[in-house]
Design an enzyme around this catalytic site. Structure first.
Site, PDB file in Angstrom:
ATOM      1  N   ARG A 125      -9.314 -13.314  14.545  1.00 26.60           N
ATOM      2  CA  ARG A 125      -8.350 -13.071  13.474  1.00 26.60           C
ATOM      3  C   ARG A 125      -6.905 -13.272  13.928  1.00 26.60           C
ATOM      4  O   ARG A 125      -6.045 -13.589  13.102  1.00 26.60           O
ATOM      5  CB  ARG A 125      -8.554 -11.636  12.956  1.00 26.60           C
ATOM      6  CG  ARG A 125      -7.654 -11.238  11.823  1.00 26.60           C
ATOM      7  CD  ARG A 125      -8.250 -10.062  11.078  1.00 26.60           C
ATOM      8  NE  ARG A 125      -7.253  -9.349  10.293  1.00 26.60           N
ATOM      9  CZ  ARG A 125      -7.541  -8.313   9.514  1.00 26.60           C
ATOM     10  NH1 ARG A 125      -8.780  -7.875   9.414  1.00 26.60           N
ATOM     11  NH2 ARG A 125      -6.592  -7.703   8.830  1.00 26.60           N
TER      12      ARG A 125
ATOM     13  N   ASP B 255       2.767  -5.922   2.676  1.00 24.83           N
ATOM     14  CA  ASP B 255       1.524  -5.255   3.091  1.00 24.83           C
ATOM     15  C   ASP B 255       1.884  -3.925   3.764  1.00 24.83           C
ATOM     16  O   ASP B 255       1.350  -3.561   4.816  1.00 24.83           O
ATOM     17  CB  ASP B 255       0.695  -6.140   4.024  1.00 24.83           C
ATOM     18  CG  ASP B 255      -0.767  -5.695   4.127  1.00 24.83           C
ATOM     19  OD1 ASP B 255      -1.119  -4.664   3.524  1.00 24.83           O
ATOM     20  OD2 ASP B 255      -1.534  -6.376   4.812  1.00 24.83           O
TER      21      ASP B 255
ATOM     22  N   HIS C 109      -7.812 -10.307  -0.848  1.00 26.99           N
ATOM     23  CA  HIS C 109      -7.887 -10.317   0.611  1.00 26.99           C
ATOM     24  C   HIS C 109      -9.300 -10.819   0.894  1.00 26.99           C
ATOM     25  O   HIS C 109     -10.268 -10.100   0.670  1.00 26.99           O
ATOM     26  CB  HIS C 109      -7.631  -8.892   1.132  1.00 26.99           C
ATOM     27  CG  HIS C 109      -7.934  -8.654   2.569  1.00 26.99           C
ATOM     28  ND1 HIS C 109      -7.105  -7.918   3.384  1.00 26.99           N
ATOM     29  CD2 HIS C 109      -8.992  -9.008   3.349  1.00 26.99           C
ATOM     30  CE1 HIS C 109      -7.637  -7.822   4.603  1.00 26.99           C
ATOM     31  NE2 HIS C 109      -8.783  -8.486   4.598  1.00 26.99           N
TER      32      HIS C 109
ATOM     33  N   HIS D 114      -7.454  -1.316  10.762  1.00 25.46           N
ATOM     34  CA  HIS D 114      -8.804  -1.542  10.240  1.00 25.46           C
ATOM     35  C   HIS D 114      -9.887  -0.799  11.014  1.00 25.46           C
ATOM     36  O   HIS D 114     -11.067  -1.131  10.915  1.00 25.46           O
ATOM     37  CB  HIS D 114      -9.092  -3.038  10.173  1.00 25.46           C
ATOM     38  CG  HIS D 114      -8.253  -3.719   9.130  1.00 25.46           C
ATOM     39  ND1 HIS D 114      -8.576  -3.702   7.790  1.00 25.46           N
ATOM     40  CD2 HIS D 114      -7.075  -4.374   9.227  1.00 25.46           C
ATOM     41  CE1 HIS D 114      -7.645  -4.355   7.117  1.00 25.46           C
ATOM     42  NE2 HIS D 114      -6.715  -4.770   7.953  1.00 25.46           N
TER      43      HIS D 114
ATOM     44  N   ASP E 156     -12.648  -5.242   3.001  1.00 27.04           N
ATOM     45  CA  ASP E 156     -13.194  -3.998   3.549  1.00 27.04           C
ATOM     46  C   ASP E 156     -14.134  -3.327   2.547  1.00 27.04           C
ATOM     47  O   ASP E 156     -15.002  -2.554   2.938  1.00 27.04           O
ATOM     48  CB  ASP E 156     -12.066  -3.019   3.925  1.00 27.04           C
ATOM     49  CG  ASP E 156     -11.343  -3.447   5.201  1.00 27.04           C
ATOM     50  OD1 ASP E 156     -11.544  -4.606   5.633  1.00 27.04           O
ATOM     51  OD2 ASP E 156     -10.568  -2.647   5.742  1.00 27.04           O
TER      52      ASP E 156
ATOM     53  N   LYS F  36      -7.327  -6.064  -7.512  1.00 30.96           N
ATOM     54  CA  LYS F  36      -7.307  -6.329  -6.083  1.00 30.96           C
ATOM     55  C   LYS F  36      -8.733  -6.389  -5.559  1.00 30.96           C
ATOM     56  O   LYS F  36      -9.551  -5.509  -5.855  1.00 30.96           O
ATOM     57  CB  LYS F  36      -6.555  -5.199  -5.349  1.00 30.96           C
ATOM     58  CG  LYS F  36      -6.661  -5.242  -3.831  1.00 30.96           C
ATOM     59  CD  LYS F  36      -5.899  -6.412  -3.223  1.00 30.96           C
ATOM     60  CE  LYS F  36      -6.090  -6.547  -1.710  1.00 30.96           C
ATOM     61  NZ  LYS F  36      -5.434  -5.500  -0.930  1.00 30.96           N
TER      62      LYS F  36
ATOM     63  N   HIS G 175       0.881  -1.169   0.000  1.00 33.62           N
ATOM     64  CA  HIS G 175       0.000   0.000   0.000  1.00 33.62           C
ATOM     65  C   HIS G 175       0.916   1.215   0.000  1.00 33.62           C
ATOM     66  O   HIS G 175       1.676   1.420   0.941  1.00 33.62           O
ATOM     67  CB  HIS G 175      -0.905  -0.002   1.235  1.00 33.62           C
ATOM     68  CG  HIS G 175      -1.848  -1.167   1.271  1.00 33.62           C
ATOM     69  ND1 HIS G 175      -3.031  -1.185   0.576  1.00 33.62           N
ATOM     70  CD2 HIS G 175      -1.761  -2.372   1.896  1.00 33.62           C
ATOM     71  CE1 HIS G 175      -3.648  -2.342   0.781  1.00 33.62           C
ATOM     72  NE2 HIS G 175      -2.900  -3.081   1.574  1.00 33.62           N
TER      73      HIS G 175
END
Lengths: 222, 540
Positions: B318, B342, B227, B301, B202, B198, B121
């Site tokens: 998670r 990431d 993802h 997140h 989310d 991608k 990112h």
């Protein structure tokens, strides 16, 4: 302050060194970057205190020992180049293994060249007034005209030493050298300017010998 | 300088053994005063040589092996590998040096292909320097700044992103957001300067988005990075596998803490058509990993555990130490073929290469093997951060290895500082990043020596040494970039067998009841690492 780039760079060394000093003060053994910074900073300050070059260099080796750093770090800090500002201005100081060593290395030794296997041995005399150094892959036939040896015997040959090795002939001295033949396409370009072409072409040797004679090359075989 | 029998890589007890030496010996190229790098000696007077030669280094390349050798470069690409010198007076010359050839002395150094980080990112411009200083030369990126995007969309933003990259000597491929059940917008963004797709939970990772994105990926021969749905809101792991239906896709952070089906995303590792990757904070699995990830997931997140309903529950589901423990072992077994960062979205771009080798060292210590010859393990972990991410995203015709024809992107390391401090990063054969000291000093390495920009990273250099990876539909896009364009290709038929040194398949079962992971019935896991290699001994 109107700081110059070199002064800002000096502050980077200081900041890293100060972190290292505080960590050392807490009893920690130092990392590669910490140790290098501390040695750099304190060596530079010795010059600021007024010490001369030799003293600054010597003391640079005593600042940290292997017990002051983490295992393996003494080997990692293999070379630190610094420009402390002495009374006569900035001077380059190079510390080599300053943690593992107690003093600067002795740079005066000059070992004999390690000769590779070779069939040809020649006696070479320096008939001139200055030292002459010859390297591994120079066409020995056309080395400096003040070297006296059997030029014909050196045709297509080079010194039987490892690349990077120099054989130095002091003025007035004579010594034996070993030679090996060139490989590859056996084409000489440049070098001493006597050949500029294929070594194995008919008449090449005789033409080069004649040119050497005209140009005054010493030749023990002539 | 003859090749030593074996060389230690930093402090990790990893040893590489040269399989071949075509650099040392009596015709070695030695630069400097009185060496052999001279006109008519080691250097041919007449032209015909390479533009640039990197001589005498120990090349580590998953597709070439471990070789002390020299690399010839022409037009920014590798054109020859082998013995360097002057064929006029030397036998067996593969890399011809001439009087115009630029020479880089790599004797005593280790050379790897430039790293490829396929999960980035690009949230801040500082990532570029962190990547380069970490040995990365190619990124597969999403986003352009601190904007909720999860792709680089749409055309207007992509345009500015490409213009901004003119200052950064990295090859770049942008993924565009494909979390939608309608293909038109995805194709529009792809054609505006994208190179892949991608999907992110989310912004939706349900069945309709997956099918739509796979169709777009197939039509344009680009990769789809996913993802998956960590809430299992519409799909659980087995369902996602059914929706993908044997079509190739790249599953991001397969362990799951980076995001995706809880608790059993890892059960999709080892499948024939699912290329899987890890993100680096869990690799190798360390004693602080679980605590760190509770903080990291919530921070990245936007969770409010303890304050908002459901947040604590999904966070606990998670973050699982026992799947993290399996992940490192699955890397060692070659089941997970790729490691990525990431970056700033739960990973460290500066550490992708370093962590690959920290994991290799930790797995050697725990799982054994290698002894004094770790070539196989070293190349397996190197492949995870070089060739495999390049293959997965269709970049492998250009980057990921040092084979002939590839861009001459390579990292030159001091073996004792490997893989912590790169000495020099070459982009397209030009110095782009690396060690240099005070600008006003008499030598190049006067303290403070730091790892920073080199010449090709300044002025208009970056555009000259970097590729813009693009989908076929974007190759003719009107983009404000001076980079050479390279089309991504061969993405859709990939299988596990295409993953160099990491092609093992098998059945991975994740059992939350017993908190165990098995591969073909055998438990896989490791103990948490208490102290990693390549770290404290070096860093400030």
């Amino acid at each position: 302050m109107r700081l110059l780039p070199a002064e800002q760079e000096r502050l980077n060394i200081f900041l890293a060194a100060e972190l290292a000093r505080r960590r050392r003060g807490r009893g920690l053994r130092l990392s590669q970057a910490e140790a290098a910074a501390l040695i750099a900073d304190e060596t530079m300050e010795l010059a600021r205190d007024g010490l001369g070059y030799a003293e600054v260099e010597r003391r640079g080796y005593g600042l940290l020992g292997p017990d002051d750093v983490l295992d393996g770090v003494a080997e990692l800090v293999d070379r630190i180049e610094l420009e402390p500002v002495f009374a006569d201005g900035p001077r380059l100081v190079v510390l080599v293994h300053p943690i593992a060593r107690d003093a600067p290395p002795d740079l005066t030794g000059d070992p004999e060249p390690a000769w590779l296997d070779a069939d040809t041995t020649l006696r070479v005399e320096n008939a001139g007034p200055v030292a002459i150094g010859v390297t591994s892959h120079f066409h020995f036939f056309e080395t400096n005209r003040e070297l006296r040896f059997d030029r014909r015997a050196a045709w297509g040959m080079r010194l039987a030493v490892a690349p990077g090795t120099k054989v130095v002939f002091p003025p007035g001295d004579a010594r034996e050298v070993r030679l090996v033949p060139f490989a590859g396409a056996r084409v000489i370009r440049g070098h001493g300017g006597l050949v500029d072409g294929p070594l194995d072409a008919p008449g090449a040797l005789d033409a080069a010998l004649e040119l050497a004679r005209q140009r005054g090359y010493a030749d023990a075989g002539a | 300088m003859p090749a030593p029998d074996r060389i230690a890589l930093g402090d990790g007890d990893l040893w590489v053994r040269p399989e071949r030496d075509d650099a040392g010996g009596p015709d070695e190229i030695v630069p400097g005063w009185g060496g052999t790098h001279r006109d008519g000696l080691g250097v041919r007077a007449e032209r015909g040589g390479v533009d640039m030669a990197v001589v005498g280094g120990l090349v580590l390349d998953p597709t070439i092996g471990v070789r002390q050798t020299s690399i010839g470069i022409r037009g920014g690409r590798v054109c020859a590998i082998g013995r360097a010198g002057n064929p006029d007076i030397m036998d067996g010359i593969d890399v011809v040096l001439d009087s115009q050839t630029a020479l880089l002395d790599a004797r005593g150094m280790v050379i790897t292909p430039g790293g490829v980080d396929c999960h980035m990112h690009w949230l801040s411009p500082q990532l570029g320097e962190a990547a380069l200083a970490g040995g990365i030369t190619t990124i597969v990126a999403q986003d352009y700044g601190p904007i909720w995007n999860l792709g680089a969309n749409p055309a207007a933003g992509l345009r500015v992103a490409w213009a901004a990259l003119e200052e950064t000597p990295l090859n770049v491929a942008f993924l565009v957001r494909a979390s939608t059940s309608r293909p038109e917008g995805v194709e529009e963004s792809l054609a505006a300067g994208g190179a892949g797709l991608k999907i992110h939970e989310d912004v939706a990772a349900g069945p309709e988005q997956l099918r739509c994105a796979l169709d777009v990926a197939d039509r344009h021969d680009v990769q789809l990075a996913i993802h998956t749905d960590g809430l299992n809101e519409a799909l659980r792991a087995a369902d996602t596998a059914r929706v993908l239906d044997g079509r190739t896709a790249h599953l991001y952070h397969i362990e799951g803490v980076g995001g995706g089906h809880a608790p059993d995303l890892l059960s999709l590792a080892g499948r024939e058509r699912l290329i899987t990757s890890s993100t680096n904070p869990t690799v190798p699995y360390g004693v602080g990993a679980e605590a760190e990830h509770l903080a990291m997931v919530a921070a990245v997140h936007l969770l409010e555990p303890g304050a908002r309903a459901g947040d604590a529950a999904i966070l606990r589901a998670r973050v699982r130490a026992w799947t993290m423990a399996a992940e490192s072992a699955l890397h060692d077994l070659g089941v997970i073929p790729i490691l990525s960062s990431d970056s700033q979205g739960m990973g460290r771009i500066a550490e992708t290469v370093r962590r690959a080798f920290q994991c290799a060292a930790a797995m050697k210590a725990q799982r054994g093997g290698g002894g004094t010859d770790d070539n196989e393990r070293v190349l397996r972990f190197l492949a995870k951060v070089t060739v495999n991410p390049a293959v997965a995203h269709g970049l492998a015709a250009h980057v990921g290895t040092l084979r002939e024809g590839r861009l001459a992107d390579m990292v030159i390391w001091r073996p004792d500082l490997f893989p912590v401090r790169p000495e020099l990063v070459l982009k397209a054969g030009m110095p782009a990043w690396g060690a240099s000291g005070a600008g006003g000093a008499t030598t190049m390495m006067t303290e403070p020596v730091r790892i920073g920009p080199q010449i090709a990273a300044t002025g208009a250099g970056p555009g000259q040494v970097s590729l813009a990876f693009l989908a076929g539909s974007a190759m003719a896009a009107d983009l404000p970039t001076t980079r050479e364009r390279a089309q991504v290709s061969d993405c859709r038929a990939l299988t596990a067998a295409d993953m160099v040194g990491n092609s093992r398949t098998g059945t991975v079962v994740v059992d939350p009841g017993s908190e165990t992971v098995t591969l073909d019935g055998e438990p896989v896991g490791c103990d948490p690492v208490t102290e990693v290699a390549y770290s404290r001994r070096y860093l400030l």
